[in-house]
Design a protein around this motif. Sequence first.
Motif, short mmCIF file in Angstrom:
data_model
loop_
_atom_site.label_atom_id
_atom_site.label_comp_id
_atom_site.label_asym_id
_atom_site.label_seq_id
_atom_site.Cartn_x
_atom_site.Cartn_y
_atom_site.Cartn_z
N ARG A 5 0.87 -1.18 0.00
CA ARG A 5 0.00 0.00 0.00
C ARG A 5 0.91 1.23 0.00
O ARG A 5 1.73 1.40 0.90
N VAL A 6 0.76 2.05 -1.03
CA VAL A 6 1.55 3.27 -1.16
C VAL A 6 0.69 4.42 -0.67
O VAL A 6 -0.41 4.64 -1.20
N LEU A 7 1.17 5.12 0.34
CA LEU A 7 0.44 6.30 0.82
C LEU A 7 0.52 7.40 -0.23
O LEU A 7 1.48 7.45 -1.01
N PRO A 8 -0.49 8.27 -0.28
CA PRO A 8 -0.48 9.32 -1.31
C PRO A 8 0.79 10.17 -1.30
O PRO A 8 1.30 10.54 -0.24
N HIS A 9 1.30 10.43 -2.49
CA HIS A 9 2.45 11.30 -2.71
C HIS A 9 2.03 12.28 -3.79
O HIS A 9 1.59 11.86 -4.88
N ALA A 10 2.14 13.57 -3.54
CA ALA A 10 1.59 14.59 -4.44
C ALA A 10 2.00 14.42 -5.89
O ALA A 10 1.19 14.56 -6.80
N LEU A 12 4.07 11.60 -7.33
CA LEU A 12 4.27 10.26 -7.87
C LEU A 12 3.05 9.36 -7.81
O LEU A 12 2.90 8.46 -8.63
N CYS A 13 2.18 9.61 -6.83
CA CYS A 13 1.04 8.71 -6.63
C CYS A 13 -0.04 9.47 -5.83
O CYS A 13 -0.28 9.16 -4.66
N PRO A 14 -0.66 10.48 -6.45
CA PRO A 14 -1.54 11.38 -5.70
C PRO A 14 -2.69 10.69 -4.95
O PRO A 14 -3.10 11.15 -3.89
N GLN A 15 -3.21 9.61 -5.49
CA GLN A 15 -4.33 8.92 -4.85
C GLN A 15 -3.88 7.78 -3.95
O GLN A 15 -4.72 7.11 -3.33
N GLU A 94 4.88 -10.58 3.99
CA GLU A 94 3.91 -9.71 4.67
C GLU A 94 3.55 -8.51 3.81
O GLU A 94 4.35 -8.05 2.99
N ASP A 95 2.34 -8.00 4.04
CA ASP A 95 1.92 -6.76 3.39
C ASP A 95 2.77 -5.62 3.92
O ASP A 95 3.23 -5.63 5.07
N LEU A 96 2.98 -4.62 3.07
CA LEU A 96 3.77 -3.44 3.43
C LEU A 96 2.94 -2.19 3.21
O LEU A 96 2.11 -2.13 2.30
N VAL A 97 3.17 -1.20 4.04
CA VAL A 97 2.64 0.14 3.82
C VAL A 97 3.85 1.05 3.75
O VAL A 97 4.68 1.06 4.66
N ILE A 98 3.97 1.78 2.63
CA ILE A 98 5.13 2.64 2.46
C ILE A 98 4.72 4.08 2.20
O ILE A 98 3.66 4.36 1.65
#
Length: 115
Positions: A5-10, A12-15, A94-98
């Motif tokens: 799970r990629v947290l929003p990045h303005a 690179l990955c806004p959503q 394992e699942d990752l959140v970055i």
Amino acid sequence: MPMIRVLPHAALCPQGAELEAKSGVSICDTLLAHHVGIEHACEKQAACTTCHVILRKGFDSLEEASEKEEDMLDKAWGLEATSRLSCQAKVADEDLVIEIPKYTINYEREGGGKK
């Protein structure tokens, strides 16, 4: 199959994003395969910090960082205890959140490579 799970990045990955990952593949390669354009100025050789990520979940599931990676991480902007170079950190089971930090130290992108 583990998920990243990629947290929003303005930029690179806004959503934000939820990505299927394969065990044994680096976080960087997984992001790039899913069209998340994380920087990797040294071509994934652990010679820069542009692919720096902060793990918000799953840090302990990763193999320990090498001494070379640790030395490079010391130069990363916004370093935290759960920071890794995504080119060196391979997904386990394992699942990752970055979180991708807002800034990187990329001399080339900032115009430093122009003559």
